[in-house]
Design a protein around this motif. Structure first.
Motif, PDB file in Angstrom:
ATOM      1  N   LYS A   6      49.911 -53.341 -75.492  1.00 19.21           N
ATOM      2  CA  LYS A   6      50.623 -54.464 -75.307  1.00 19.21           C
ATOM      3  C   LYS A   6      52.354 -53.859 -76.222  1.00 19.21           C
ATOM      4  O   LYS A   6      51.902 -52.833 -77.439  1.00 19.21           O
ATOM      5  CB  LYS A   6      50.593 -55.523 -75.805  1.00 19.21           C
ATOM      6  CG  LYS A   6      49.287 -55.881 -75.447  1.00 19.21           C
ATOM      7  CD  LYS A   6      50.279 -57.212 -73.951  1.00 19.21           C
ATOM      8  CE  LYS A   6      49.527 -57.901 -72.838  1.00 19.21           C
ATOM      9  NZ  LYS A   6      50.655 -58.680 -72.110  1.00 19.21           N
TER      10      LYS A   6
ATOM     11  N   ASP B 204      57.180 -56.849 -74.418  1.00 25.14           N
ATOM     12  CA  ASP B 204      56.411 -58.358 -74.354  1.00 25.14           C
ATOM     13  C   ASP B 204      56.878 -59.246 -74.563  1.00 25.14           C
ATOM     14  O   ASP B 204      57.078 -60.356 -74.383  1.00 25.14           O
ATOM     15  CB  ASP B 204      55.000 -58.106 -74.130  1.00 25.14           C
ATOM     16  CG  ASP B 204      54.378 -56.976 -73.225  1.00 25.14           C
ATOM     17  OD1 ASP B 204      54.461 -57.247 -72.421  1.00 25.14           O
ATOM     18  OD2 ASP B 204      53.657 -56.102 -74.142  1.00 25.14           O
ATOM     19  N   CYS B 205      58.262 -59.162 -75.883  1.00 25.36           N
ATOM     20  CA  CYS B 205      58.118 -59.841 -76.692  1.00 25.36           C
ATOM     21  C   CYS B 205      58.932 -59.035 -77.883  1.00 25.36           C
ATOM     22  O   CYS B 205      59.778 -58.614 -78.209  1.00 25.36           O
ATOM     23  CB  CYS B 205      57.308 -61.037 -77.435  1.00 25.36           C
ATOM     24  SG  CYS B 205      56.575 -60.387 -78.640  1.00 25.36           S
TER      25      CYS B 205
ATOM     26  N   VAL C  96      62.487 -61.084 -70.856  1.00 27.00           N
ATOM     27  CA  VAL C  96      61.127 -61.563 -71.773  1.00 27.00           C
ATOM     28  C   VAL C  96      61.321 -62.416 -73.053  1.00 27.00           C
ATOM     29  O   VAL C  96      62.016 -63.090 -73.631  1.00 27.00           O
ATOM     30  CB  VAL C  96      60.202 -60.702 -72.050  1.00 27.00           C
ATOM     31  CG1 VAL C  96      60.330 -59.578 -71.646  1.00 27.00           C
ATOM     32  CG2 VAL C  96      61.269 -59.574 -73.570  1.00 27.00           C
TER      33      VAL C  96
ATOM     34  N   TYR D 297      52.200 -63.486 -77.906  1.00 30.29           N
ATOM     35  CA  TYR D 297      52.379 -62.423 -76.762  1.00 30.29           C
ATOM     36  C   TYR D 297      51.803 -61.134 -76.374  1.00 30.29           C
ATOM     37  O   TYR D 297      51.911 -60.530 -75.532  1.00 30.29           O
ATOM     38  CB  TYR D 297      53.934 -62.526 -76.410  1.00 30.29           C
ATOM     39  CG  TYR D 297      55.023 -64.053 -76.341  1.00 30.29           C
ATOM     40  CD1 TYR D 297      54.747 -64.382 -75.287  1.00 30.29           C
ATOM     41  CD2 TYR D 297      54.743 -64.328 -77.836  1.00 30.29           C
ATOM     42  CE1 TYR D 297      54.675 -65.585 -74.824  1.00 30.29           C
ATOM     43  CE2 TYR D 297      55.814 -66.149 -77.064  1.00 30.29           C
ATOM     44  CZ  TYR D 297      55.457 -65.977 -76.050  1.00 30.29           C
ATOM     45  OH  TYR D 297      56.262 -67.781 -75.230  1.00 30.29           O
ATOM     46  N   LEU D 298      51.126 -60.731 -77.604  1.00 31.00           N
ATOM     47  CA  LEU D 298      50.710 -59.598 -77.892  1.00 31.00           C
ATOM     48  C   LEU D 298      49.086 -59.411 -77.876  1.00 31.00           C
ATOM     49  O   LEU D 298      48.385 -58.893 -77.399  1.00 31.00           O
ATOM     50  CB  LEU D 298      51.148 -59.084 -79.081  1.00 31.00           C
ATOM     51  CG  LEU D 298      53.059 -58.842 -78.819  1.00 31.00           C
ATOM     52  CD1 LEU D 298      53.053 -57.891 -80.070  1.00 31.00           C
ATOM     53  CD2 LEU D 298      52.678 -57.825 -77.720  1.00 31.00           C
TER      54      LEU D 298
ATOM     55  N   CYS E 174      65.388 -55.180 -73.764  1.00 31.47           N
ATOM     56  CA  CYS E 174      64.861 -56.056 -73.187  1.00 31.47           C
ATOM     57  C   CYS E 174      65.602 -55.980 -71.980  1.00 31.47           C
ATOM     58  O   CYS E 174      65.426 -56.135 -70.707  1.00 31.47           O
ATOM     59  CB  CYS E 174      64.861 -56.830 -74.286  1.00 31.47           C
ATOM     60  SG  CYS E 174      63.743 -58.128 -75.084  1.00 31.47           S
TER      61      CYS E 174
END
Length: 251
Positions: free
Chosen positions: A125, A149-150, A177, A249-250, A142
């Motif tokens: 991640k 992922d964020c 994201v 988110y991770l 992004c």
């Protein structure tokens, strides 16, 4: 404090000389002339994108060393290749030519290569944190669809898209994201609660969280005077807000 520079809004904090004993190490990115600062371990990685004061500026490495204690491998990408705006007048005439050396095409390419390296080393991640210029870099990475992922964006200078002659609305429309926005009081309204950037992200179906720090000015995360109790309180609050967002988110 500064006037509007085309990157940072009027009243932004000036350079802060780093005063921190690094906990990580500097390595060469394989196959590249770019260096990485790496601290911590594990398969959950956070990329950090610094402000215009570069690889060793302000509290940049302190922020990353503290984040690593939350169980992440944290990596600062030296996208500027050792360059910094330190010592330059904080004026548009000085800073716009400085930031224009570092084009989105190049730093997205560098970030992609870094992610590929980290994936080969076991990263599962990947999140991103950024201050000022670094938040604009996160938006571009992004928008380009890199495996992030964020994003956590402290006092984001996304208005740089317009400094570069781009369309900020079109850039934000490509970000798909989750994003956390942590603007200061003198940051543009479009990155504050209810602002245009926030509305566009929400319209993309993105989970976006926003928390403004109205007592702080642009640059607070990396450069605020920590002898000021209000700055300490707000920096700590922003830090733990970011930790909670990354954990979500991770995971």
């Amino acid at each position: 404090m500064t006037s509007d520079t085309g990157c940072c809004p009027a009243g932004s904090l000036p350079e802060l000389i780093a005063n921190h004993k690094d906990q990580g190490e500097v390595i060469d990115l394989p196959g590249s002339d770019m260096k990485l600062y790496v601290v911590g371990s594990g398969d959950k990685v956070v990329l950090h994108f610094y402000d215009i004061f570069g690889f060793t500026g302000g509290r940049t490495r302190f922020i990353c060393d503290q984040l690593a204690k939350q169980g992440y491998k944290v990596v600062i990408l030296d996208l500027y290749r050792g360059k910094t705006c330190a010592g330059l007048p904080m004026t548009p005439e000085s800073l716009i030519p400085f930031v224009k050396q570092f084009t989105p095409e190049k730093f997205v390419e560098d970030t992609k290569a870094t992610i590929e390296f980290l994936k080969s080393e076991g990263a599962a991640k990947i999140g991103a944190t950024g201050t000022c210029w670094g938040a604009w870099a996160i938006f571009h990475c992004c928008a380009a669809g890199l495996a992030i992922d964020c994003g956590v964006n402290y006092h984001p200078s996304v208005k740089l898209e317009e400094t570069f002659g781009g369309d900020l609305v079109e850039l934000v429309k490509k970000v798909k994201v989750p994003q956390l926005m942590l603007p200061a009081g003198n940051d543009p309204d479009n990155v504050k609660p209810g602002g245009e950037v926030i509305k566009i992200l929400e319209g993309n179906g993105v989970n976006v969280e926003v928390k403004e720090y109205p007592r702080q000015v642009h640059g607070y995360m990396a450069r605020a005077d920590m002898s000021d109790p209000e700055s300490v309180k707000d920096v700590e609050d922003a830090t733990f807000t970011a930790y909670a967002f990354l954990a979500k988110y991770l995971k």
